[in-house]
Write a protein that holds these residues in place. Structure first.
Motif, PDB file in Angstrom:
ATOM      1  N   PRO A 251      15.923 -32.195  33.896  1.00 59.81           N
ATOM      2  CA  PRO A 251      14.710 -32.947  34.249  1.00 59.81           C
ATOM      3  C   PRO A 251      14.758 -34.373  33.720  1.00 59.81           C
ATOM      4  CG  PRO A 251      14.240 -31.337  32.526  1.00 59.81           C
ATOM      5  CD  PRO A 251      15.636 -31.096  32.986  1.00 59.81           C
ATOM      6  N   LYS A 252      14.239 -35.304  34.523  1.00 60.19           N
ATOM      7  CA  LYS A 252      14.152 -36.694  34.053  1.00 60.19           C
ATOM      8  C   LYS A 252      12.993 -36.782  33.067  1.00 60.19           C
ATOM      9  CE  LYS A 252      16.128 -39.148  38.005  1.00 60.19           C
ATOM     10  NZ  LYS A 252      16.480 -38.103  38.979  1.00 60.19           N
ATOM     11  N   THR A 253      13.252 -37.330  31.887  1.00 62.27           N
ATOM     12  CA  THR A 253      12.216 -37.371  30.848  1.00 62.27           C
ATOM     13  C   THR A 253      11.749 -38.786  30.524  1.00 62.27           C
ATOM     14  OG1 THR A 253      13.967 -37.285  29.209  1.00 62.27           O
ATOM     15  CG2 THR A 253      12.893 -35.203  29.738  1.00 62.27           C
ATOM     16  N   ASN A 254      12.343 -39.806  31.138  1.00 61.65           N
ATOM     17  CA  ASN A 254      11.841 -41.170  30.952  1.00 61.65           C
ATOM     18  C   ASN A 254      11.136 -41.612  32.223  1.00 61.65           C
ATOM     19  OD1 ASN A 254      12.918 -41.267  28.403  1.00 61.65           O
ATOM     20  ND2 ASN A 254      14.791 -42.310  29.008  1.00 61.65           N
ATOM     21  N   VAL A 255       9.809 -41.638  32.155  1.00 61.71           N
ATOM     22  CA  VAL A 255       9.026 -41.913  33.362  1.00 61.71           C
ATOM     23  C   VAL A 255       7.909 -42.901  33.056  1.00 61.71           C
ATOM     24  CG1 VAL A 255       7.610 -40.905  35.207  1.00 61.71           C
ATOM     25  CG2 VAL A 255       9.474 -39.564  34.209  1.00 61.71           C
ATOM     26  N   MET A 256       7.788 -43.915  33.903  1.00 63.17           N
ATOM     27  CA  MET A 256       6.657 -44.829  33.831  1.00 63.17           C
ATOM     28  C   MET A 256       5.797 -44.563  35.064  1.00 63.17           C
ATOM     29  SD  MET A 256       5.100 -47.790  34.954  1.00 63.17           S
ATOM     30  CE  MET A 256       3.706 -48.579  34.150  1.00 63.17           C
ATOM     31  N   PHE A 257       4.565 -44.148  34.836  1.00 61.32           N
ATOM     32  CA  PHE A 257       3.636 -43.928  35.939  1.00 61.32           C
ATOM     33  C   PHE A 257       2.586 -45.027  35.914  1.00 61.32           C
ATOM     34  CE2 PHE A 257      -0.540 -41.859  37.134  1.00 61.32           C
ATOM     35  CZ  PHE A 257      -0.343 -41.920  38.510  1.00 61.32           C
ATOM     36  N   LEU A 258       2.549 -45.849  36.959  1.00 59.64           N
ATOM     37  CA  LEU A 258       1.498 -46.862  37.054  1.00 59.64           C
ATOM     38  C   LEU A 258       0.237 -46.176  37.563  1.00 59.64           C
ATOM     39  CD1 LEU A 258       0.444 -49.781  36.951  1.00 59.64           C
ATOM     40  CD2 LEU A 258       1.221 -50.049  39.314  1.00 59.64           C
ATOM     41  N   LYS A 259      -0.718 -46.031  36.659  1.00 62.64           N
ATOM     42  CA  LYS A 259      -1.959 -45.311  36.971  1.00 62.64           C
ATOM     43  C   LYS A 259      -2.907 -46.266  37.693  1.00 62.64           C
ATOM     44  CE  LYS A 259      -5.313 -42.361  34.512  1.00 62.64           C
ATOM     45  NZ  LYS A 259      -6.592 -42.756  35.095  1.00 62.64           N
ATOM     46  N   THR A 260      -3.120 -46.029  38.967  1.00 59.97           N
ATOM     47  CA  THR A 260      -4.016 -46.876  39.751  1.00 59.97           C
ATOM     48  C   THR A 260      -5.425 -46.271  39.735  1.00 59.97           C
ATOM     49  OG1 THR A 260      -3.168 -45.687  41.672  1.00 59.97           O
ATOM     50  CG2 THR A 260      -2.229 -47.857  41.245  1.00 59.97           C
ATOM     51  N   HIS A 261      -6.417 -47.046  40.164  1.00 60.09           N
ATOM     52  CA  HIS A 261      -7.822 -46.617  40.031  1.00 60.09           C
ATOM     53  C   HIS A 261      -8.320 -45.817  41.228  1.00 60.09           C
ATOM     54  CE1 HIS A 261      -7.748 -49.573  36.799  1.00 60.09           C
ATOM     55  NE2 HIS A 261      -8.822 -48.972  36.338  1.00 60.09           N
ATOM     56  N   LYS A 262      -9.048 -44.734  40.958  1.00 59.95           N
ATOM     57  CA  LYS A 262      -9.702 -43.918  41.992  1.00 59.95           C
ATOM     58  C   LYS A 262      -8.694 -43.357  43.001  1.00 59.95           C
ATOM     59  CE  LYS A 262     -13.030 -43.533  40.926  1.00 59.95           C
ATOM     60  NZ  LYS A 262     -12.970 -42.673  39.694  1.00 59.95           N
ATOM     61  N   THR A 263      -7.556 -42.888  42.486  1.00 57.45           N
ATOM     62  CA  THR A 263      -6.489 -42.375  43.358  1.00 57.45           C
ATOM     63  C   THR A 263      -6.021 -40.984  42.925  1.00 57.45           C
ATOM     64  OG1 THR A 263      -4.897 -43.412  41.900  1.00 57.45           O
ATOM     65  CG2 THR A 263      -5.535 -44.688  43.836  1.00 57.45           C
ATOM     66  N   ALA A 264      -6.862 -40.241  42.194  1.00 57.91           N
ATOM     67  CA  ALA A 264      -6.462 -38.952  41.604  1.00 57.91           C
ATOM     68  C   ALA A 264      -5.445 -39.150  40.487  1.00 57.91           C
ATOM     69  CB  ALA A 264      -5.894 -37.988  42.661  1.00 57.91           C
ATOM     70  N   SER A 265      -5.404 -40.374  39.943  1.00 58.88           N
ATOM     71  CA  SER A 265      -4.393 -40.661  38.922  1.00 58.88           C
ATOM     72  C   SER A 265      -4.696 -39.971  37.591  1.00 58.88           C
ATOM     73  CB  SER A 265      -4.249 -42.170  38.721  1.00 58.88           C
ATOM     74  OG  SER A 265      -5.470 -42.725  38.281  1.00 58.88           O
ATOM     75  N   SER A 266      -5.947 -39.564  37.351  1.00 52.20           N
ATOM     76  CA  SER A 266      -6.253 -38.816  36.115  1.00 52.20           C
ATOM     77  C   SER A 266      -5.614 -37.431  36.159  1.00 52.20           C
ATOM     78  CB  SER A 266      -7.762 -38.670  35.920  1.00 52.20           C
ATOM     79  OG  SER A 266      -8.335 -39.935  35.725  1.00 52.20           O
ATOM     80  N   THR A 267      -5.515 -36.876  37.364  1.00 54.50           N
ATOM     81  CA  THR A 267      -4.846 -35.583  37.521  1.00 54.50           C
ATOM     82  C   THR A 267      -3.355 -35.736  37.245  1.00 54.50           C
ATOM     83  OG1 THR A 267      -6.528 -34.969  39.139  1.00 54.50           O
ATOM     84  CG2 THR A 267      -4.518 -33.656  39.124  1.00 54.50           C
ATOM     85  N   VAL A 268      -2.765 -36.839  37.716  1.00 55.17           N
ATOM     86  CA  VAL A 268      -1.343 -37.087  37.444  1.00 55.17           C
ATOM     87  C   VAL A 268      -1.138 -37.333  35.944  1.00 55.17           C
ATOM     88  CG1 VAL A 268       0.687 -38.490  38.008  1.00 55.17           C
ATOM     89  CG2 VAL A 268      -1.065 -38.099  39.750  1.00 55.17           C
ATOM     90  N   LEU A 269      -2.063 -38.044  35.320  1.00 59.64           N
ATOM     91  CA  LEU A 269      -1.980 -38.306  33.880  1.00 59.64           C
ATOM     92  C   LEU A 269      -1.917 -36.988  33.101  1.00 59.64           C
ATOM     93  CD1 LEU A 269      -2.499 -40.939  31.877  1.00 59.64           C
ATOM     94  CD2 LEU A 269      -4.612 -39.741  31.453  1.00 59.64           C
ATOM     95  N   ASN A 270      -2.743 -36.025  33.500  1.00 61.80           N
ATOM     96  CA  ASN A 270      -2.748 -34.719  32.839  1.00 61.80           C
ATOM     97  C   ASN A 270      -1.387 -34.034  32.995  1.00 61.80           C
ATOM     98  OD1 ASN A 270      -3.179 -31.556  33.369  1.00 61.80           O
ATOM     99  ND2 ASN A 270      -4.637 -32.215  31.807  1.00 61.80           N
ATOM    100  N   ILE A 271      -0.797 -34.154  34.183  1.00 62.73           N
ATOM    101  CA  ILE A 271       0.545 -33.596  34.431  1.00 62.73           C
ATOM    102  C   ILE A 271       1.559 -34.244  33.487  1.00 62.73           C
ATOM    103  CG2 ILE A 271       2.428 -33.656  36.154  1.00 62.73           C
ATOM    104  CD1 ILE A 271       0.189 -33.124  38.298  1.00 62.73           C
ATOM    105  N   MET A 272       1.452 -35.569  33.337  1.00 69.75           N
ATOM    106  CA  MET A 272       2.372 -36.313  32.455  1.00 69.75           C
ATOM    107  C   MET A 272       2.189 -35.894  30.982  1.00 69.75           C
ATOM    108  SD  MET A 272       4.251 -38.451  34.155  1.00 69.75           S
ATOM    109  CE  MET A 272       4.335 -38.499  35.924  1.00 69.75           C
ATOM    110  N   PHE A 273       0.930 -35.808  30.554  1.00 73.73           N
ATOM    111  CA  PHE A 273       0.654 -35.433  29.159  1.00 73.73           C
ATOM    112  C   PHE A 273       1.175 -34.016  28.849  1.00 73.73           C
ATOM    113  CE2 PHE A 273      -3.236 -38.449  28.309  1.00 73.73           C
ATOM    114  CZ  PHE A 273      -2.362 -39.495  28.109  1.00 73.73           C
ATOM    115  N   ARG A 274       0.998 -33.108  29.789  1.00 66.73           N
ATOM    116  CA  ARG A 274       1.498 -31.742  29.559  1.00 66.73           C
ATOM    117  C   ARG A 274       3.018 -31.736  29.478  1.00 66.73           C
ATOM    118  NH1 ARG A 274      -1.509 -29.838  34.368  1.00 66.73           N
ATOM    119  NH2 ARG A 274       0.467 -28.876  34.872  1.00 66.73           N
ATOM    120  N   PHE A 275       3.647 -32.570  30.279  1.00 67.62           N
ATOM    121  CA  PHE A 275       5.103 -32.676  30.267  1.00 67.62           C
ATOM    122  C   PHE A 275       5.584 -33.234  28.923  1.00 67.62           C
ATOM    123  CE2 PHE A 275       9.224 -34.601  31.368  1.00 67.62           C
ATOM    124  CZ  PHE A 275       9.832 -33.542  32.020  1.00 67.62           C
ATOM    125  N   VAL A 276       4.860 -34.231  28.419  1.00 65.23           N
ATOM    126  CA  VAL A 276       5.157 -34.814  27.102  1.00 65.23           C
ATOM    127  C   VAL A 276       5.195 -33.713  26.044  1.00 65.23           C
ATOM    128  CG1 VAL A 276       4.103 -36.184  25.239  1.00 65.23           C
ATOM    129  CG2 VAL A 276       4.287 -37.149  27.531  1.00 65.23           C
TER     130      VAL A 276
END
Length: 337
Positions: free
Chosen positions: A1-26
Motif C-alpha cells: 500500500p502507498k503510505t505517503n499521501v497528500m489529500f487536498l481537502k476541498t469544501h462541501k465535497t464529502a471531503s470530511s468522509t475522505v478525511l476520516n478514511i485517511m485518519f483511520r489509515f494513519v
C-alpha cells in the motif's frame, strides 16, 4: 500500500468522509499525519499554505506520511513537508449542488449569502450581494474549488488561462476523485493506492438533514454554471478524466462488482455498529462526544453506537463515526503528547 499521501481537502465535497478514511489509515499503519500547528482546525486556510503551518514541522521535516486537513494548495510549500514519492489526490463536486450546500452551511459567515433570502434569490443577481472587496469572507460564494486549488476565484473566464490551470492541476495531482460518484471514487482510490476494502469503507460524515436542503430552480442551476464557470470547467474536465481512468484501470464491469462489495461491507458495519442503522439529527445524538460541529442553518447528522459492543468492535465502530474535530484532537494527543 502507498503510505505517503497528500489529500487536498476541498469544501462541501464529502471531503470530511475522505478525511476520516485517511485518519483511520494513519492509525492502521502507525503513520505520521501533518496536523495544523497550534491545534487549529485548518492548515492556515484561507491563507495560501506555508510549511510552518504544520505542527512540529521544524522537528519532523519531510517525514510526514499523510496530509489531509483543509489548506489552500501551494505545491512548493507542501513539498517541503511531504516526501518526494508522495501521491497527490483531491476531490471535486458538481458546482450546482456544491453551491447550494455552501449557501446553507456558510449562510451566517459569508457576507454575500447573509443578506439574500435564499439561494435562488442570491443567484438571481449575485453581484448585488457579492462584493469583491470582501473576497476573503466571500470565497465560499463563488468558485470555491478553484480557490482551494490555489487559484484566483474571481479570475476572468478566459480559455487560455483555464487550459493552463487544468494542465497545472493535472501535473500536481495524480488522482482527482468525484463526489457525485463517491463509491466509484473509493474503488478507484483503493486500486490506485493498493489499499484494502476496509481502508476505504466509510459512513457518511458531516452530511446534513434533508429538510435544510433548498431546492434550486432550473434557472438557478444554469446561473451557477455561469457564476461559477471556473469551477464548472474544472469539474467537467476532471469528471471526464475520472471515467477514462476507470475504464483504463478497472473497467466498468469490475467497477460495478466492487462497488457492490463496498456497499455490502458498509451495510454489515452499519448493522454491527449503529443502534439506528442510519445517521440521526443533532438532537438525537446520545453521546455528546460524537456530536459533529454545527454550522449555519444546517443540522449536521451524526451516529449512535450500539451499547455492549466488545472492545475491539467498539474501537472499530468509534473510528467510523467520530467527527473530524474530535478525531483530530485524539490524533494530536497521540502524536504530540
Amino acid at each position: 500500500p502507498k503510505t505517503n499521501v497528500m489529500f487536498l481537502k476541498t469544501h462541501k465535497t464529502a471531503s470530511s468522509t475522505v478525511l476520516n478514511i485517511m485518519f483511520r489509515f494513519v492509525e492502521r499503519y502507525n503513520l505520521t499525519v501533518a496536523l495544523p500547528a497550534g491545534q487549529l482546525v485548518h492548515l492556515g486556510y484561507p491563507k495560501t499554505f506555508l510549511a510552518h503551518f504544520v505542527e512540529e514541522f521544524q522537528a519532523i521535516g519531510q517525514n510526514y506520511n499523510i496530509m489531509c486537513n483543509h489548506l489552500r494548495f501551494n505545491p512548493s510549500e507542501v513539498q517541503k513537508v511531504m516526501a518526494a514519492n508522495t501521491f497527490y489526490i483531491s476531490i471535486l463536486r458538481n458546482p450546482i449542488p456544491l453551491l447550494e450546500s455552501s449557501y446553507v452551511y456558510y449562510k451566517g459567515d459569508v457576507p454575500a449569502f447573509r443578506t439574500s433570502k435564499d439561494v435562488n434569490e442570491y443567484l438571481a443577481s449575485p453581484m448585488k450581494y457579492y462584493h469583491p472587496a470582501d473576497y476573503k469572507q466571500n470565497i465560499y460564494a463563488r468558485n470555491i474549488m478553484w480557490f482551494d486549488f490555489g487559484y484566483d476565484n474571481n479570475a476572468e473566464d478566459n480559455k487560455k488561462y483555464i487550459q493552463a490551470v487544468l494542465k497545472e492541476v493535472e501535473q500536481n495531482f495524480h488522482l482527482i476523485l468525484i463526489t457525485d460518484y463517491f463509491d466509484e471514487s473509493m474503488i478507484l482510490l483503493k486500486h490506485t493506492l493498493c489499499w484494502d476494502l476496509d481502508d476505504v469503507v466509510y459512513f457518511k460524515l458531516n452530511s446534513r438533514s434533508q429538510d435544510t436542503v433548498q431546492t434550486l430552480t432550473p434557472e438557478s442551476k444554469e446561473r451557477i454554471k455561469a457564476w461559477c464557470s471556473l469551477d464548472w470547467k474544472l469539474y467537467l474536465h476532471f469528471n471526464q478524466s475520472f471515467w477514462r481512468r476507470i475504464e483504463e484501470t478497472i473497467g466498468l464491469k469490475e467497477l460495478e462488482k466492487e462497488v457492490k462489495h463496498l456497499q455490502t461491507r458498509q451495510k454489515e458495519l452499519m448493522e454491527t455498529c449503529l443502534s439506528d442503522q442510519e445517521a440521526v439529527g443533532k438532537d438525537h445524538i446520545k453521546n455528546k462526544a460524537l456530536l459533529p460541529y454545527q454550522s449555519g442553518a444546517t443540522n449536521i447528522l451524526g451516529y449512535n453506537l450500539k451499547e455492549d459492543l466488545d472492545n475491539r468492535t467498539l474501537r472499530t465502530c468509534q473510528k467510523m463515526v467520530i467527527p473530524e474535530l474530535q478525531y483530530m484532537s485524539y490524533l494530536y494527543a497521540v502524536q504530540h503528547p
